[in-house]
Design an enzyme around this catalytic site. Structure first.
Site, PDB file in Angstrom:
ATOM      1  CG  PHE A   1      -4.174  -3.578  -7.899  1.00  0.00           C
ATOM      2  CD1 PHE A   1      -3.940  -1.873  -6.837  1.00  0.00           C
ATOM      3  CD2 PHE A   1      -3.802  -4.073  -9.481  1.00  0.00           C
ATOM      4  CE1 PHE A   1      -2.988  -1.234  -8.085  1.00  0.00           C
ATOM      5  CE2 PHE A   1      -3.007  -2.878  -9.481  1.00  0.00           C
ATOM      6  CZ  PHE A   1      -2.339  -1.824  -9.226  1.00  0.00           C
ATOM      7  CD  GLU A   2      -0.685  -3.406  -3.323  1.00  0.00           C
ATOM      8  OE1 GLU A   2      -0.360  -3.778  -2.457  1.00  0.00           O
ATOM      9  OE2 GLU A   2      -0.293  -4.020  -4.343  1.00  0.00           O
ATOM     10  N   GLY A   3      -6.414  -3.859  -1.681  1.00  0.00           N
ATOM     11  CA  GLY A   3      -7.217  -2.927  -0.594  1.00  0.00           C
ATOM     12  C   GLY A   3      -8.290  -2.128  -1.615  1.00  0.00           C
TER      13      GLY A   3
ATOM     14  NE  ARG B   1      -3.394  -2.271   2.289  1.00  0.00           N
ATOM     15  CZ  ARG B   1      -4.309  -2.927   2.951  1.00  0.00           C
ATOM     16  NH1 ARG B   1      -4.150  -2.706   4.478  1.00  0.00           N
ATOM     17  NH2 ARG B   1      -5.106  -4.010   2.546  1.00  0.00           N
TER      18      ARG B   1
END
Lengths: 597, 248
Positions: free
Chosen positions: A406-408, A268
């Site tokens: 993406f990446e949460g 992140r």
């Protein structure tokens, strides 16, 4: 490596809410050493000479192109900067890796392949692998001989990663696990040689495995037809009784979620560095275009409407860059502090990344939204040409959008920010209650009407300190009132996170400008002061709005009145002529013909 | 064989240049400096030659401490040694050539590479002057270089074509774009360069025969004017050419 001294009194994760930072110990990009800058320059040259001329071919997924470019990056050392020297890497510190991530961020689809390989594809082995696993894989991952992918998501488990259905069953001889299941949206899925894959042992023990792509029963799906980042390989992967040796378990059985989530913290944070780096390149293209494009007998960069956009982009990029390096160095400092106390690098990196998980989540949201703003304005500034694939704006626009997913997703990261903060408060890792009570008490007292403070950005300093109080008072009241029910009030959580993000980024910009005042002359410093002022005045207004939304959704009567009054008091800021400031900022950009801060 | 490459540290070609307050220098405020682009071809050719025939490479730069950045880049690309001839005052081309020639002599380099010009003062003459001072054969504006024993064969760019010339060592070559594709400094190269020392020396003193009196920016061109699109515009065009442009 820049500095080897151990920094003391590092701000702990989340403590920015209740403590001040000393500008002199905050790391700013101008602090990068000559070597770090040379490495970043080398990465920029690589992106400009190797990637940009091939962007169309990459997006068409010309066979073997991305793979060969990854190998070239490996040859030059870009895949092994974070890998310790004992495993064939360069063992560069966190800040150097940040500087390289900024440059690689401007490489569109290739950047995604690069980030997946070096980040989620390599770090699990680096941070959780046994010595044998590290010796076996890291040198080859660092050289680019092996390409890696990270396989967490499944068709029915995205944000809710732990509901994964892939199973792992031990064979009778105890030597293998048999994996069955399907993975979805796997970056580098089309060519990865090894797959960091999550599966459940005995139905509930979430566990991480390293799978060799040559294993029988392993199959790759078709390339997804995506909106953007078309050049990055994204496929489904099928595991049909894939036999994985027990020595390929990464970490411990049943502890896969530690790997899954801790790796994401670093991912992140990196995403923010990359999106900000990309935003710089896109903003530069817009500035150059605005200077070249003539309408009504003059370059469109002469017009106020365009100047506003040019300045606004630069301000957001400047702020994002400041916040990214600030967090980078906090993580870097924590790693060095722990190593000095005897921790191994791997342990230290994990603890440090977890410590600043709140900041990483906020940065992910902020960086991806800054890039989205910049690419949107890039299309707008380019006008009709922005809609044409002949100009870089269209690709930038398409490629940016995934970063909020993406990446949460940004929603998950907003929820996590407050969730992590609350958990830390309950565990006593951070004392929010004391400061929150103090602010409540202050609210009951008569406000001070002292004369305005003097000094560089004194009003902004005051505004930031007050904004901390605003967040504390609102978050505190929401927790008191809603208790356990707060987690169901996602809208309030989002509001609180947005207030925190505005606050953290405002403070980061302030700290950078103050530190810069130590070595830039008045003329050089002015645009930084201007950017900081415009940003902070906007942030205070936003904090006020988010605060109002939050307060009105849980408070009533006298409490509502008191909280609104407090919010007003703590977000007060004397209006200034931001048009004039933005024009001055834009003029600097126009003169430089690129993003220049 | 010892191979020398002379490099200069110049303002980035993309940088916007302003004249300094003394009007004899550029205003360096906010200007980034880079390796002179033509010198990158010179560095690459030196490295390629060394890789093929062995030997030792040395980069030489004349200027202030800032030039170390350019020398560091040369080291990161793979050059073995670096010498900074430290002098930040103004030197004309001949004075620069004298200092460089002296150092090349000290180094005992038989083959020397220069960029064909340095994109700051653009005199395009330092390489040739240095060759003359050393008594070396000189081939300028080279786009292809090969060495066979003592014999050097080069292609050089000339108006409307190219010529192929031969000479022998010792020689000095000035590099033109197209000679090669300069390599990147790999990260390993950058880390190795960190450990190498840049040797600082006092360059020989030399008289300047040229003095900069002042620098001026070229005036920006006026936009063109379209008088009309057919023959009816001819009288007006003639009038403007005569009265405004005063060319007929």
């Amino acid at each position: 490596m820049a500095k080897e001294e151990i920094k003391v009194d590092l701000l702990k994760g989340g403590e920015f809410l209740i403590k001040e930072s000393d500008p002199q110990i905050v790391f700013i990009p101008e602090d990068l050493s000559e070597d770090q800058r040379m490495m970043a320059d080398s990465a920029r040259e690589f992106v400009e000479k190797e990637i940009w001329p091939k962007l169309n071919a990459i997006d068409k997924q010309e066979p073997n192109l991305t793979v060969s470019l990854l190998e070239k990056a490996g040859e030059l050392g870009f895949l092994s900067t974070a890998i310790p020297e004992e495993y064939g890497g360069l063992g560069e510190d966190f800040n150097t890796n940040t500087a390289i991530a900024f440059e690689m961020g401007a490489s569109h689809s290739f950047g995604v392949s690069f980030a997946a390989h070096t980040g989620i594809g390599t770090l699990p082995i680096l941070l959780y692998g046994t010595d044998e696993q590290k010796k076996k894989y890291l040198p080859k991952l660092g050289s680019g001989q092996l390409k890696s992918a990270y396989c967490l998501t499944e068709p029915t488990s995205g944000s809710d990663a732990l509901s994964a259905k892939t199973t792992a069953k031990l064979t009778e001889d105890g030597k293998y696990y048999i994996l069955n299941g399907q993975k979805m949206w796997i970056t580098n899925g089309g060519f990865a040689d090894i797959l960091i894959t999550f599966a459940k042992v005995d139905g509930d023990k979430f566990t991480c495995f390293i799978i060799d792509a040559n294993s029988e029963g392993f199959n790759r799906g078709q390339e997804e037809n995506k909106m953007g980042i078309k050049g990055s390989s994204t496929t489904a992967l099928f595991l049909d009784s894939v036999k994985v040796p027990v020595e390929n378990i990464l970490g411990e059985i049943g502890k896969g979620h530690y790997i899954a989530f801790n790796i994401l913290n670093i991912g992140r944070y990196k995403l923010c560095a990359m999106t900000t780096g990309s935003a710089k390149k896109v903003a530069s293209a817009s500035i150059t275009y605005a200077n070249e494009r003539q309408q009504f007998g003059q370059p469109i960069s002469n017009f106020g409407a365009i100047k506003h956009k040019l300045a606004e982009q630069a301000i957001k990029i400047f702020v994002s860059e400041s916040a990214t390096y600030r967090v980078s160095d906090l993580i870097n400092g924590k790693i060095k502090e722990l190593q000095a106390k005897g921790s191994r690098y791997e342990e230290a990196a994990l603890v440090a990344a977890e410590e600043y998980a709140i900041e990483c989540a906020m940065l992910k949201v902020f960086g991806s939204e800054v890039l989205d703003y910049v690419v949107d304005e890039a299309v707008q500034i380019h006008g009709g040409y922005g809609y044409s694939e002949e100009y870089p704006a269209a690709r930038a626009y398409r490629d940016s959008r995934i970063n909020r997913i993406f990446e949460g997703t940004n929603e998950i990261n907003r929820l996590l920010t407050v969730d992590m903060l609350m958990k830390r408060s309950m565990k006593g890792r951070i004392d929010l209650i004391g400061p929150a009570m103090a602010v409540q008490k202050e609210l009951m007292s008569i406000p001070e009407f002292g004369s305005s403070a003097d000094g560089l950005l004194a009003a902004e300093y005051k505004a930031i300190q007050n904004a901390k109080k605003a967040v504390l008072v609102i978050a505190g009241a929401a927790v008191q009132k809603l208790m356990q029910k707060l987690k169901d009030e996602q809208e309030i959580i989002m509001n609180v996170t947005d207030m925190m993000i505005e606050l953290f980024t405002s403070e980061s910009a302030y700290l950078r400008t103050i530190k810069l005042s130590g070595f830039k002359n008045t003329q050089e410093l002015q645009p930084y002061i201007d950017m900081t002022q415009v940003y902070i005045i906007n942030s205070m207004e936003k904090i006020n709005i988010y605060g109002k939304h939050a307060i009105t959704s849980f408070a009533e009567g006298d409490e509502l009145k008191m909280l609104l009054m407090g919010l007003k008091r703590f977000t007060k800021y004397e209006p200034i002529n931001t048009t004039k400031l933005r024009r001055a900022i834009a003029d600097k950009l126009i003169e430089a013909n690129k993003y220049c801060f | 064989m010892k191979i020398a490459v002379c490099v200069s540290h110049v303002p980035d070609t993309a940088a916007k240049i302003n004249i300094g307050s003394d009007s004899k220098n550029i205003d360096q405020n906010g200007v980034t400096f880079v390796v002179n682009p033509y010198d990158e071809y010179a560095i690459e050719e030196a490295l390629k030659t060394k890789e093929k025939f062995g030997g030792e490479t040395v980069a030489i730069s004349l200027g202030g401490d800032a030039n170390k950045e350019t020398l560091r880049k040369a080291l990161a690309m793979g050059i073995d040694n670096a010498v900074l001839l430290k002098d930040s005052g103004f030197r004309d081309s001949l004075s620069v050539a004298k200092a460089l020639a002296e150092e090349i002599k000290t180094q005992g380099a038989e083959l020397v590479f220069f960029g064909k010009q340095s994109v700051d003062y653009d005199s395009s003459i330092v390489g040739q002057l240095t060759a003359e001072l050393l008594g070396y054969n000189c081939i300028s504006v080279v786009i292809s270089f090969s060495l066979d024993g003592n014999k050097i064969t080069c292609e050089r760019e000339i108006e409307g074509g190219k010529e192929i010339v031969e000479t022998a060592l010792p020689a000095l070559i000035t590099a033109q774009k197209g000679l090669n594709e300069p390599r990147y400094a790999s990260l390993k190269g950058i880390m190795a360069a960190k450990k190498k020392e840049i040797i600082e020396k006092q360059p020989v003193a030399a008289q300047n025969y040229i003095e900069i009196i002042s620098m001026k920016k070229t005036e920006s061109k006026q936009a063109g004017k379209i008088v009309g699109t057919d023959s009816s515009a001819v009288p007006e065009l003639v009038r403007l050419l005569r009265e405004e442009a005063k060319v007929i």
